[in-house]
Design an enzyme around this catalytic site. Structure first.
Site, PDB file in Angstrom:
ATOM      1  CB  ALA A  31      -0.914  -0.003   1.219  1.00  0.00           C
ATOM      2  NE  ARG A  43     -27.567  -6.576  13.650  1.00  0.00           N
ATOM      3  CZ  ARG A  43     -28.019  -7.443  12.761  1.00  0.00           C
ATOM      4  NH1 ARG A  43     -29.099  -7.172  12.076  1.00  0.00           N
ATOM      5  NH2 ARG A  43     -27.413  -8.601  12.563  1.00  0.00           N
ATOM      6  CE  LYS A 100     -23.399 -10.724  -1.481  1.00  0.00           C
ATOM      7  NZ  LYS A 100     -22.660 -11.927  -1.224  1.00  0.00           N
ATOM      8  N   GLY A 180     -20.099 -19.741   7.519  1.00  0.00           N
ATOM      9  CA  GLY A 180     -20.028 -18.304   7.182  1.00  0.00           C
ATOM     10  C   GLY A 180     -20.204 -18.029   5.705  1.00  0.00           C
ATOM     11  CD  GLU A 183     -25.320 -12.894   1.223  1.00  0.00           C
ATOM     12  OE1 GLU A 183     -25.484 -11.725   1.580  1.00  0.00           O
ATOM     13  OE2 GLU A 183     -24.199 -13.342   0.930  1.00  0.00           O
ATOM     14  CG  ASP A 194     -25.542 -13.848  -3.139  1.00  0.00           C
ATOM     15  OD1 ASP A 194     -25.282 -12.781  -2.554  1.00  0.00           O
ATOM     16  OD2 ASP A 194     -24.658 -14.602  -3.587  1.00  0.00           O
ATOM     17  CE  LYS A 198     -22.252 -13.185  -4.841  1.00  0.00           C
ATOM     18  NZ  LYS A 198     -22.203 -14.527  -4.267  1.00  0.00           N
TER      19      LYS A 198
END
Ligand code: NAP
Ligand code: HSE
Length: 419
Positions: A31, A43, A100, A180, A183, A194, A198
Site C-alpha cells: 500500500a 448491533r 452485492k 459463514g 447470507e 444473491d 452479482k
C-alpha cells in the site's frame, strides 16, 4: 497512515481486521502506507469478538469521524446500507463494500454520488476471485460475448454435498451457514437472488445494462430433488446454479437458474464453495476465473485489496466502472424469448394413453423431444424424464401449463434448463 472504519464486523469484517493484523508488513509494503482499522460498528455490543478495535453501535461515530479515510461497509442489506454509504460519500470518505444486494439496486446512483471519490466493490462478486478487476480493467478492450458461471458459494456447496453424499437440503444449508458462507437471510442464496445481484453487477460493467433483479429470470435450488440428481448422473450431467449473461445480436439475456451441464465442461467440475466464471471476449476468446466464492478470509482478501488500491492511488480515481448502455440499441432480452434445451420430470398415473397425450402437447407447442424415459415410482405412479432439443422459454412455459391441467398428472412438472 490510512484509517479505516468498518460498518459491520461479522464474518467478513472480523476477517478484515484479523488479516490486516496478520499480514500487516506485506500489506503496508504494497500500500505504501500503514492501514489501520480505527473502529467498527456492530448491533450487539455485548458479543465478545476477540478484536482490539473500538466497537460502537452507532454508525455516526465512524461516518462523522474526521480521522477516518475509508469506510468499509460490511453490514449487508439494501436501504440501511445505502443510507450509510451515501453519508460516507457526503462526508468525503472513500468507500469499500462487499454488498452485492446494495449494488444490485443502487449501483448507478452510487456511482453518480461517488464522483471522484474512490468506491470499490471487488468482494461483491465471487468472494475472493478478482473478477471485477478482470472484467473492468483486464478485458476492457473487448466486446463481451458472454459471462457464465457459478456465482454463489452456498448453493454450489449445497449441491455438491447433495450430489456426492446425498445429504438432505436443510442439514447442508445449516452447515453452509455455520461456515459463514450464507447470507444473513439464506433465502437470498437458495432462491438465486444473491447470484442475480452479482450477475447484474457484472452485466453493468460488461454491457451497461441498468436492470434490477425484478427484470430478469431468477430461479433457485429449492426444487432440486434426488430424482433429478439421479437423472443427471445417469446422463452425464452435473447440477449447478448458474448466472448467465449472453449477448445475442442487440440483446443481452440475463438469467439465474439451476442447470444441467455436461460433465466434460470445466464448470461442471467446480465443486464445494468454489465459484467459477467464464468470460468470453470477442478478441481475447474464453477466459476462466476460479476460486473461493464465499467465506470470511477469502472475501476479506478482496476487501483489503481494494483498501490497498485506494491507499496507492489516492483520492482521485473514479472507480465504479458501471457503464450506461455501451452501444446504441443494446437492450435486455425478454425472459419469454430465451432459448435453451430443457429437462422435464413429469409424475403421471401409469396408464394407457398418457405418453401419447403428453408428447402431443409437446408437439403443439413446437417442442421437439430429444430423449424420453419412463421410471416407475414406489407409489405406483411413473416419472417421465424428458429432454428436449433447443426450445423457446414461452413455449416451454405454455406446455407446462397445459400438462399441469391433465387429470393423470400428479404434480407440477419439474423443469431444469440444460446448458
Ligand atoms: P454478518 O456475519 O451477518 O455480519 C454483519 C455485521 O453487520 C454484523 O457485525 C452485524 O452486527 C452488523 N450489522 C448488521 N446490520 C447492522 C445495522 N443495521 N447497523 C449496524 N451494524 C449492523 O455478514 P457477513 O457474512 O460478514 O457479510 C457482510 C457483507 O458482505 C454482506 O453484504 C454480504 O452479502 C457480503 N459478503 C459476504 C460474504 C461471505 O462469505 N460471508 C462474501 C461476499 C460478500 P452484529 O454482529 O451485532 O449482529
Ligand atoms: N452468500 C454468498 C455466497 C457469499 O454463498 O456466495 C459470497 O458472496
Amino acid at each position: 497512515m490510512i484509517k479505516v472504519g468498518i460498518i459491520g464486523v461479522g464474518t467478513v469484517g472480523t476477517s478484515v481486521v484479523n488479516i490486516l493484523k496478520d499480514n500487516q508488513e506485506i500489506i503496508s509494503a504494497r500500500a505504501g502506507d500503514e492501514i489501520v482499522v480505527k473502529s467498527g460498528v456492530v448491533r450487539d455490543l455485548s458479543k465478545d469478538r476477540g478484536l482490539d478495535i473500538i466497537l460502537t453501535d452507532n454508525a455516526d461515530d465512524i461516518l462523522d469521524d474526521p480521522e477516518i479515510d475509508v469506510v468499509v461497509e460490511l453490514m449487508g442489506g439494501v436501504e440501511d446500507a445505502f443510507v450509510v454509504v451515501k453519508r460516507a460519500l457526503e462526508n468525503g470518505k472513500a468507500v469499500v463494500t462487499a454488498n452485492k444486494a446494495l449494488l444490485a439496486y443502487h449501483r448507478y446512483e452510487l456511482q453518480d454520488m461517488a464522483g471522484d471519490l474512490p468506491f470499490e466493490y471487488e468482494a461483491s462478486v465471487a468472494g475472493g476471485i478478482p473478477i471485477i478487476n478482470a472484467l473492468r480493467d483486464g478485458l476492457s478492450a473487448n466486446h463481451i460475448k458472454s459471462i457464465m458461471g457459478i456465482m454463489n458459494g452456498t448453493c454450489n456447496y449445497m449441491l455438491t454435498k447433495m450430489i456426492n453424499e446425498g445429504v438432505a437440503f436443510d442439514a447442508i444449508l445449516k452447515e453452509a451457514q455455520e461456515l459463514g458462507y450464507a447470507e444473513a437471510d439464506p433465502t437470498f442464496d437458495i432462491g438465486g437472488f444473491d447470484a442475480a445481484h452479482k450477475l447484474l453487477i457484472l452485466a453493468s460493467i460488461a454491457y451497461g445494462i441498468d436492470a434490477k433483479p425484478e427484470d430478469i429470470l431468477i430461479e433457485g435450488i429449492q426444487n432440486v430433488t434426488q430424482d433429478d440428481i439421479a437423472f443427471a448422473k445417469e446422463f452425464g450431467y452435473s447440477v449447478k446454479l448458474l448466472g448467465i449473461a449472453k449477448r445475442v445480436k442487440n440483446e443481452v439475456e440475463l438469467r439465474v437458474h439451476v442447470a444441467l451441464i455436461d460433465n466434460s465442461e470445466m464448470i461442471a467440475k467446480i465443486d464445494g464453495v468454489m465459484n467459477g466464471i467464464s468470460v468470453v471476449g470477442d478478441k481475447v476468446g474464453e477466459t476462466l476465473y476460479y476460486g473461493p466464492g464465499a467465506g470470511g478470509d477469502a472475501t476479506a482478501s478482496a476487501v483489503i485489496a481494494n483498501i490497498i488500491d485506494i491507499a496507492r492511488s489516492g483520492k482521485s480515481k473514479p472507480m465504479l466502472g458501471f457503464d450506461k448502455p455501451l452501444e446504441k440499441g443494446l437492450k435486455l432480452k425478454p425472459i419469454d424469448d430465451i432459448e435453451s434445451k430443457y429437462y422435464l420430470r413429469i409424475n403421471v398415473s401409469d396408464k394407457a394413453g398418457v405418453l401419447s397425450k403428453i408428447t402431443t402437447i409437446f408437439a403443439t407447442n413446437n417442442i421437439s423431444i430429444e430423449t424420453i424415459l419412463q421410471r416407475p415410482s414406489k407409489d405406483g405412479s411413473a416419472n417421465l424424464l424428458i429432454s428436449t432439443h433447443i426450445a423457446v422459454e414461452k413455449d416451454i412455459q405454455n406446455m407446462i401449463k397445459s400438462i399441469e391441467e391433465l387429470d393423470f398428472v400428479n404434480s407440477k412438472p419439474v423443469m431444469i434448463r440444460i446448458v
